[in-house]
Write an enzyme that holds these catalytic residues in place. Structure first.
Site, PDB file in Angstrom:
ATOM      1  N   GLU A 113      -1.977 -59.466 -30.914  1.00 56.86           N
ATOM      2  CA  GLU A 113      -1.200 -59.740 -32.126  1.00 56.86           C
ATOM      3  C   GLU A 113      -0.733 -61.184 -32.299  1.00 56.86           C
ATOM      4  O   GLU A 113      -0.749 -61.706 -33.417  1.00 56.86           O
ATOM      5  CB  GLU A 113       0.032 -58.823 -32.162  1.00 56.86           C
ATOM      6  CG  GLU A 113      -0.303 -57.353 -32.261  1.00 56.86           C
ATOM      7  CD  GLU A 113       0.909 -56.498 -31.934  1.00 56.86           C
ATOM      8  OE1 GLU A 113       1.290 -56.442 -30.754  1.00 56.86           O
ATOM      9  OE2 GLU A 113       1.486 -55.931 -32.870  1.00 56.86           O
ATOM     10  N   ARG A 137      11.541 -55.069 -34.261  1.00 49.05           N
ATOM     11  CA  ARG A 137      10.735 -56.211 -33.804  1.00 49.05           C
ATOM     12  C   ARG A 137      10.932 -57.406 -34.736  1.00 49.05           C
ATOM     13  O   ARG A 137      10.921 -58.546 -34.292  1.00 49.05           O
ATOM     14  CB  ARG A 137       9.262 -55.823 -33.671  1.00 49.05           C
ATOM     15  CG  ARG A 137       8.410 -56.877 -32.992  1.00 49.05           C
ATOM     16  CD  ARG A 137       7.055 -56.356 -32.563  1.00 49.05           C
ATOM     17  NE  ARG A 137       7.083 -55.737 -31.256  1.00 49.05           N
ATOM     18  CZ  ARG A 137       6.846 -56.373 -30.097  1.00 49.05           C
ATOM     19  NH1 ARG A 137       6.556 -57.658 -30.087  1.00 49.05           N
ATOM     20  NH2 ARG A 137       6.893 -55.730 -28.953  1.00 49.05           N
TER      21      ARG A 137
HETATM   22  N1  MTE Z   1      -8.872 -56.677 -32.961  1.00 41.70           N
HETATM   23  C1  MTE Z   1      -9.842 -55.999 -33.622  1.00 41.70           C
HETATM   24  N2  MTE Z   1     -11.082 -56.488 -33.603  1.00 41.70           N
HETATM   25  N3  MTE Z   1      -9.561 -54.849 -34.286  1.00 41.70           N
HETATM   26  C2  MTE Z   1      -8.288 -54.326 -34.336  1.00 41.70           C
HETATM   27  O1  MTE Z   1      -8.067 -53.284 -34.932  1.00 41.70           O
HETATM   28  N4  MTE Z   1      -5.936 -54.602 -33.655  1.00 41.70           N
HETATM   29  C3  MTE Z   1      -4.900 -55.543 -33.256  1.00 41.70           C
HETATM   30  C4  MTE Z   1      -5.359 -56.359 -32.056  1.00 41.70           C
HETATM   31  N5  MTE Z   1      -6.662 -56.893 -32.265  1.00 41.70           N
HETATM   32  C5  MTE Z   1      -7.251 -55.033 -33.658  1.00 41.70           C
HETATM   33  C6  MTE Z   1      -7.608 -56.210 -32.958  1.00 41.70           C
HETATM   34  C7  MTE Z   1      -3.626 -54.912 -32.935  1.00 41.70           C
HETATM   35  S1  MTE Z   1      -2.579 -54.497 -34.184  1.00 41.70           S
HETATM   36  C8  MTE Z   1      -3.230 -54.685 -31.637  1.00 41.70           C
HETATM   37  S2  MTE Z   1      -1.713 -54.055 -31.280  1.00 41.70           S
HETATM   38  C9  MTE Z   1      -4.120 -54.975 -30.505  1.00 41.70           C
HETATM   39  O2  MTE Z   1      -5.379 -55.487 -30.920  1.00 41.70           O
HETATM   40  C10 MTE Z   1      -4.318 -53.679 -29.726  1.00 41.70           C
HETATM   41  O3  MTE Z   1      -5.179 -53.808 -28.677  1.00 41.70           O
HETATM   42  P1  MTE Z   1      -4.757 -54.392 -27.243  1.00 41.70           P
HETATM   43  O4  MTE Z   1      -3.419 -53.836 -26.896  1.00 41.70           O
HETATM   44  O5  MTE Z   1      -5.827 -53.909 -26.362  1.00 41.70           O
HETATM   45  O6  MTE Z   1      -4.730 -55.873 -27.412  1.00 41.70           O
HETATM   46 MO1  MOS Z   2      -0.686 -53.145 -33.250  1.00 42.03          MO
HETATM   47  S1  MOS Z   2       0.403 -53.380 -34.984  1.00 42.03           S
HETATM   48  O1  MOS Z   2       0.772 -52.897 -32.307  1.00 42.03           O
HETATM   49  O2  MOS Z   2      -1.312 -51.581 -33.465  1.00 42.03           O
END
Ligand code: MTE
Ligand code: MOS
Length: 784
Positions: free
Chosen positions: A727, A318
């Site tokens: 992200e 990535r």
């Molecule tokens: N937001 C919160 N509050 N807590 C989290 O741990 N993880 C992030 C993001 N936002 C996270 C977050 C990461 S690394 C990812 S990949 C995505 O949320 C995962 O959730 P989604 O695929 O439902 O967006």
């Molecule tokens: Mo998020 S780093 O893809 O869990």
């Protein structure tokens, strides 16, 4: 029933609070470790952590632990009935004979209380033969200590690109990792259930993989192990792979003792045992034409993978796929490699290598702009992808025009030009305080590079009374996925939000799930939920059509009512229809499935179309730096981000704000320090708690913070026209770093490249501006 079109009325797009917000703020939300107290005979697990970065375990005498009152058992390698491995690459022994990093757990003690388990661990006699340890990227490169594959991303011919260049620059850039610092540390709770099967509550982003690893450690099949995740107090990628081994320890303990076992790391254990964001080193050479257009980029990216591979290969992939960020680079050759070091096994972290790749090109542009006689903002903009162009890995950049659109809108909304002029005046009249202003773009690819992960399942039940229960394969870590899924189900079935309840994520409900990661949770699980709801609705429409005397296609479901098209006053309640449908023997539940169409990826060639679409955004940051200390304040940040048509605007704004602040933490505050001396604690993580590891807090929030979502941004390939959000906003924080670079440079003469370490802590900013000041001093001296 198209995937992306929205009905005129529906809960999708409403600004509703997080489904557990009340529980979060009142302390009533349950997390994995809250569940243990409900069980009889609970045992507590505690690790014995080795005090060497690299050593052979010569002897482990666990008998003294058993003399400690309350200690029940010590778990070690001989206890493993299946495979002694906690990973998926067979390089992560659950109980090691070779210590691979300082703090590596060599065995685990089970006791009636956590204190007894800790005292038991202290009583164990372990002997080690200390081995040489590799700690830094430089040491690893020198020792050729690499692991995994070494992919190359290539397009065109870089030597041709450099021939076409009017300017060629070379440089190096090394930047640090990041601790996840989720509020809830890693936790697992395991017991044998009523039917003799292994049941595990785990704080995991990937319940299916936790299940698989527990199964292979215990020598069981997946069907004999169930993993449930109620919610996580944050994951941020840190719970994509790291939870498996802890779940396996708890499950092994429960199997051997017949008692429930709880394992929750304390903060220092979590910091010293679990992986973090990968630090990177980049060596680069870049070519520009007369007008600042990129002609070629050649680079070697070396990531620090730590002691084992886990996700280092896909993280590196990535990074390579995001080194272009928003820019068309005609000739490019980027080599990637993963260093093997005696540190925690670095892993996924929000952005998953994307931030690292992007940071390299943004650093290059920030450094080179003055050498080209251009404003950094202009240099960036003139290199944006144009519609019709493709990435180096061969994916057309769809909606590339959004880059210019977002950029122009944000320049205007943030009054960029006027503020730039004000800052020039301010800097000219303030010798000891300087301000900096910067704008940077984000283009981030959505989907797992690993194509198979781009699928999801869901289970939707409609009960006879018209109430709805949904279940899907994604996990909730605070990001609001469950909130969005409830909104999707309510919209798809045409019922009010309050009619839909969501049941916790469990591997015995929806099997073979992907990690909730790559920001694709809502895209994938939302697609699956909508599929299940559409199936149910189709059956209900047939029943309603008979009752209402219209064609099934002309039955509308809206806000708990079912009526003939054009006649909302006629028709019946959803609950009445459901009741009637049951009596006509209609199936009222369905399993839904979604697979992202159109993806392909050749991992060896680094070519294909790995992403369903790109998310776009840009940010403007203004900072003020103190010339005596390097201390700075973030005065104002303006963000504009593309989430398609938002499924849930409050959630998405929260994600954009949180991502930005977390990114700013990575780039400006958070510094992981390891003991790299040759002393007795070589390899020890020195920043083991919040007192030494500086996280962003309220005082680091921008004083003015304007966050907006791009309007009219329907994404027609995704559920209800939305885009992923989790992200990409993290990378909006790169503008904070670029603003600090501008401010530091303002202490020196114009037109020189300003280097800046990452993280740009006040100390790093001080050394950067000191360098600038010295050059100014030399210039002044020469003029004299
Ligand atoms: N937001 C919160 N509050 N807590 C989290 O741990 N993880 C992030 C993001 N936002 C996270 C977050 C990461 S690394 C990812 S990949 C995505 O949320 C995962 O959730 P989604 O695929 O439902 O967006
Ligand atoms: Mo998020 S780093 O893809 O869990």
């Amino acid at each position: 029933m198209s995937l992306f079109e929205r009905p005129p009325l529906g809960a999708v797009g409403d600004a509703v609070p997080h489904e557990s917000a009340d529980l979060h703020v009142t302390g009533q939300a349950l997390y994995t470790d809250d569940l243990g107290v409900r069980l009889q005979g609970l045992l507590h697990a505690w690790p014995l952590q080795a005090p060497h970065a690299h050593a052979r375990l010569l002897k482990l005498d666990t008998a003294p632990a058993l003399n400690v009152p309350g200690v029940v058992r010590v778990l070690s390698a001989a206890d493993v009935p299946g495979v002694n491995d906690a990973g998926v690459k067979h390089d992560e022994p659950l109980f090691p004979t070779e210590v691979m990093f300082y703090g590596h757990a060599v065995c685990w003690v089970l006791a009636d209380s956590a204190d007894a388990a800790r005292l038991g661990a202290e009583a164990i006699q372990a002997e080690y033969e200390v081995l040489p340890a590799v700690l830094t990227i430089a040491e690893a490169v020198a020792a050729e200590s690499f692991q995994g594959s070494q992919p190359t991303l290539r397009r065109g011919d870089v030597s041709l690109g450099f021939e076409q260049a009017a300017h060629i620059f070379e440089g190096e850039f090394e930047f640090g990792g990041q601790e996840h610092f989720y509020l809830e540390t890693n936790a697992a709770l395991a017991y044998t259930d009523e039917s003799g099967q292994m049941f595990i509550q785990s704080s995991t982003q990937h319940p299916t993989e936790t299940q698989e690893i527990v199964a292979h450690v215990l020598g069981l099949t997946s069907s004999q192990v169930t993993v449930q995740c109620l919610r996580m107090g944050g994951g941020f990628g840190g719970k994509e792979m790291q939870p498996h081994g802890f779940a396996a320890i708890a499950a092994l303990g429960a199997t051997l003792t017949g008692r429930p076992v709880r394992l929750r790391l304390n903060r220092t254990q979590d910091l010293t045992m679990t992986g973090k964001r990968h630090p990177f080193h980049a060596r680069w050479k870049v070519g520009f034409d007369e007008s600042g257009g990129l002609t070629a980029l050649q680079a070697t990216l070396s990531s620090d993978g730590g002691w084992s591979l886990d996700l280092s290969e896909p993280v590196l992939a990535r990074a390579l796929c995001h080194i272009d960020n928003a820019y068309f680079i005609p000739h490019i050759e980027v080599l990637g490699r993963i260093c093997k070091t005696n540190k925690t096994s670095q892993t996924a972290f929000r952005g998953f290598g994307g931030p690292q790749g992007m940071l390299v090109i943004e650093d290059i542009l920030g450094r080179c702009a003055p050498l080209l006689g251009l404003e950094a903002a202009d240099l960036r903009q003139r290199n944006f992808y144009a519609p019709g162009e493709a990435t180096p890995y061969g994916q057309p950049v769809r909606h590339a025009e959004r880059l210019q659109g977002v950029w122009q809108t944000l320049l205007q909304k943030s009054e960029f030009a006027a503020r730039q002029a004000e800052i020039r005046t301010f800097n000219a009249s303030n010798p000891h305080t300087k301000r900096g202003l910067a704008i940077t773009p984000v283009k981030f690819g959505i989907s797992f590079n690993f194509t198979a992960y781009n699928q999801a399942g869901a289970l939707v039940h409609v009960y006879k009374d018209g109430s709805v229960l949904i279940n899907h394969g994604g996990t909730e870590m605070g990001q609001g996925l469950h909130t969005k899924m409830i909104q999707v189900a309510a919209t798809a079935l045409g019922v009010p939000l309050k009619c839909v309840r969501l049941a916790p994520t469990r591997t015995d409900k929806v099997p073979n799930t992907s990690a909730t990661a790559a920001s694709s949770g809502a895209d994938l699980n939302g697609g699956a939920i909508k599929d299940a709801c559409d199936q149910i609705k189709e059956r209900l429409a047939a029943v309603a059509a008979g009752a209402l005397g219209v064609h099934p296609n002309d039955v509308r479901f809206e806000n708990g009512r079912v009526y003939p098209l054009g006649h909302p006053d006629q028709g019946m309640d959803f609950a009445k229809l459901v009741h009637d449908a049951y009596h006509l023997r209609t199936q009222l539940w369905a399993a839904g499935y979604y697979r992202t169409p159109g993806l392909h990826w050749d991992r060896a060639a680094m070519q294909g179309e790995p992403f369903k679409y790109f998310s776009y955004g840009a940010s403007v940051s203004e900072v003020e730096v103190d010339g005596f200390t390097g201390a700075y304040r973030l005065l104002r940040a303006d963000l504009l981000h593309d989430v398609g048509d938002s499924l849930s605007p409050l959630i998405d704004i929260g994600q954009v704000e949180g991502g930005f602040v977390q990114g700013a933490g990575w780039l400006t505050l958070e510094e992981l320090r390891w003991d790299t001396s040759n002393g007795p604690h070589r390899g020890r993580l020195a920043t083991q708690s919040a007192s030494t590891y500086k996280l962003p807090s309220f005082s680091e929030m921008p004083e003015t913070f304007n966050v907006a979502l791009l309007e009219q941004a329907t994404e027609d390939g995704v559920v209800y026209g939305s885009k992923a959000v989790g992200e990409p906003p993290l990378m909006l924080a790169i503008s904070v770093r670029e603003a600090l670079r501008q401010a530091a440079a303002a202490f020196g003469p114009s037109g020189r490249p300003q280097q800046l370490a990452s993280p740009a802590t006040p100390e790093a900013v001080f050394w950067a501006l000191e360098e600038a000041r010295q050059v100014r001093g030399e210039v002044v001296a020469a003029d004299d």
